[in-house]
Design an enzyme around this catalytic site. Structure first.
Site, PDB file in Angstrom:
ATOM      1  N   THR A   1       0.809  -1.217   0.000  1.00  0.00           N
ATOM      2  CA  THR A   1       0.000   0.000   0.000  1.00  0.00           C
ATOM      3  C   THR A   1       0.843   1.268   0.000  1.00  0.00           C
ATOM      4  OG1 THR A   1      -1.516   1.317   1.361  1.00  0.00           O
ATOM      5  CG2 THR A   1      -0.142  -0.242   2.532  1.00  0.00           C
TER       6      THR A   1
ATOM      7  N   TYR B   1      -2.069   0.950   9.867  1.00  0.00           N
ATOM      8  CA  TYR B   1      -2.296   0.142   8.665  1.00  0.00           C
ATOM      9  C   TYR B   1      -1.021   0.058   7.825  1.00  0.00           C
ATOM     10  CZ  TYR B   1      -3.816  -0.769   3.877  1.00  0.00           C
ATOM     11  OH  TYR B   1      -3.919  -1.252   2.607  1.00  0.00           O
TER      12      TYR B   1
ATOM     13  N   LEU C   1     -14.115   6.755   0.634  1.00  0.00           N
ATOM     14  CA  LEU C   1     -14.759   7.989   0.164  1.00  0.00           C
ATOM     15  C   LEU C   1     -15.827   7.751  -0.916  1.00  0.00           C
ATOM     16  CD1 LEU C   1     -14.593  11.154   0.321  1.00  0.00           C
ATOM     17  CD2 LEU C   1     -12.955  11.033  -1.549  1.00  0.00           C
TER      18      LEU C   1
ATOM     19  N   PHE D   1     -13.761  14.641   6.103  1.00  0.00           N
ATOM     20  CA  PHE D   1     -12.772  14.752   7.170  1.00  0.00           C
ATOM     21  C   PHE D   1     -11.701  15.798   6.861  1.00  0.00           C
ATOM     22  CE2 PHE D   1     -14.019  10.083   7.527  1.00  0.00           C
ATOM     23  CZ  PHE D   1     -14.977  10.334   8.494  1.00  0.00           C
TER      24      PHE D   1
END
Ligand code: UDP
Length: 324
Positions: free
Chosen positions: A115, A139, A191, A209
Site C-alpha cells: 500500500t 495500517y 470515500l 474529514f
C-alpha cells in the site's frame, strides 16, 4: 499455474481471481469472510473458508501450488488507529505465517498487496518506489512490516516476490458477460462508496474529514486507480517475479484528485446533490498522495487505461445500483 488467492472474496482479490481464471490459471480462494460474503468469489474458482493464519493446511507440498497472491487483510487506515491490535494480527502476524507456510511447502512465488500507506507523509510527489517509507498510520506500518519480511525471505530463501503498492483503488470490474465485481466493505469506510450511498439517499450527508489541509482546496488529495487496471498489473507481476528478487511497484495513475473533486464527480455521475458535513481531520491521513507508476510501466509493460475519475465513479455507481 495453480494459485492460492488469499482474500479472494474481497474487492481486489475477486477481480484478480476473475482475470487469472480468464487467463487459464487454476485458482483456489482462501477467505475467512470476516469482512465480506462469498458472493463475489468467481464461480469457477475453488473456495475455502478459512484464515490466512491456517494457510499451512491448504499449502501442503502435495497440493502443488505454483504461487500465492496475498490480498487478505484489514484495509481501513482510520480503524487501524483505534484498533491497532486487529491490524497487527490480520496483516502482520498472518502475513508472517503465510511466508512460513509457503517456505515449508516449497511454494516460491508471491504477489503481495502492499500500500501507498507504507510511505506515510510523502517525502516527494509523485511518489516513486525510492521514497522514504515512514508510515503515519498503523495500517501502513503493518503492511510495511510484511514487505520487509518478504525482502529478507527473497534474499535468504530464493522467494520470487513482487509487492504492489496500491494507491486508492476504485471503480468496479465490468465484464463482457455482464459480471460486475465491486467494492462492498462492511463497515464501509472509503470515500467513493460512502458518497454513492449519500447520492442514493441511503445516508443523509457525506462526512468530510478536514478542509484545512495544505492543498489547493483544503481537502486531501489521492490517486484513484481503476480496479481492473490494478488487477491487470498482478498478472504481469506474476510473470515477472524472479527467484531471489523482491520487486516493489507503485500502482496509481499519477494524478491526484481532492476529496472535493471526487464529491463533484459523484454529483456529476449520479445527478444527486450529495450534501456534505464538514468534520475534523481523520487521524492518520496524509495531505496528498499520488504515485509515479513509471517503474511498473517500464518493467511490467503495464499502463492504466481507465484514468478519468468520472469513468471510475460511473463503474462504481453501476455496481452500487446492481446491489441496491
Ligand atoms: N474521507 C472522507 N469521508 C469519508 C471517507 C473518507 O472525507 O467518509 C476522506 C479521507 O479522510 C481521505 C480520503 O477521503 O482524505 C480518502 O480516504 P479513503 O478512506 O477512501 O482512502 P485512504 O486514502 O485512507 O486509503
Amino acid at each position: 499455474m495453480k494459485l492460492l488467492v488469499t482474500g479472494g472474496a474481497g474487492f481486489v482479490g475477486a477481480v484478480v481471481s476473475r482475470l487469472l481464471l480468464d487467463a487459464g490459471h487454476t485458482v483456489v480462494v482462501l477467505d475467512d469472510l470476516s469482512r465480506n460474503d462469498a458472493a463475489q468469489v468467481p464461480a469457477d474458482a475453488q473456495f475455502v473458508q478459512g484464515r490466512v493464519q491456517d494457510a499451512a493446511e491448504i499449502l501442503t507440498p502435495e497440493a502443488g501450488f505454483d504461487g500465492v497472491l496475498h490480498f487478505a487483510g484489514l484495509i481501513s487506515a482510520g480503524e487501524s488507529m483505534s484498533l491497532p491490535e486487529l491490524h497487527w494480527e490480520a496483516n502482520t502476524r498472518a502475513g508472517l505465517n503465510l511466508i512460513d507456510a509457503m517456505r515449508a511447502a516449497g511454494v516460491r512465488r508471491l504477489i503481495f498487496s502492499s500500500t501507498a500507506a507504507c510511505y506515510g507523509e510523502p517525502s516527494e510527489l509523485p511518489l516513486t518506489e525510492n521514497a522514504v517509507t515512514m508510515p503515519i498510520n498503523t495500517y501502513g506500518a503493518t503492511k510495511l512490516a510484511v514487505d520487509l519480511a518478504i525482502a529478507s525471505e527473497a534474499r535468504a530463501h530464493k522467494l520470487a516476490a513482487v509487492s504492489l503498492r496500491y494507491f486508492n483503488v476504485a471503480g468496479a470490474y465490468v465484464g463482457a458477460d455482464g459480471t460486475v465485481i465491486g467494492e462492498r466493505h462492511d463497515p464501509e469506510t472509503h470515500l467513493i462508496p460512502i458518497a454513492l450511498e449519500v447520492a442514493a439517499g441511503k445516508r443523509e450527508k457525506m462526512p468530510m474529514f478536514g478542509d484545512d489541509y495544505p492543498t489547493p482546496d483544503g481537502t486531501c488529495i489521492r490517486d484513484y486507480i481503476h480496479v481492473t487496471d490494478l488487477a491487470r498489473a498482478h498478472l504481469r507481476a506474476l510473470e515477472a517475479a524472479t527467484p531471489g528478487e523482491h520487486r516493489i511497484y507503485n500502482l496509481g495513475v499519477g494524478t491526484g484528485f481532492s476529496n472535493k473533486q471526487i464529491i463533484d464527480a459523484v454529483r456529476e455521475v449520479t445527478g444527486a446533490d450529495v450534501p456534505v458535513e464538514w468534520l475534523p481531520r481523520r487521524p492518520g491521513d496524509p495531505a496528498a498522495l499520488y504515485a509515479s507508476s513509471a517503474k511498473a510501466q517500464a518493467e511490467l509493460g503495464w499502463t492504466p487505461e481507465k484514468t478519468e475519475v468520472a469513468d471510475i465513479v460511473a463503474d462504481a455507481w453501476t455496481f452500487y445500483r446492481r446491489q441496491n
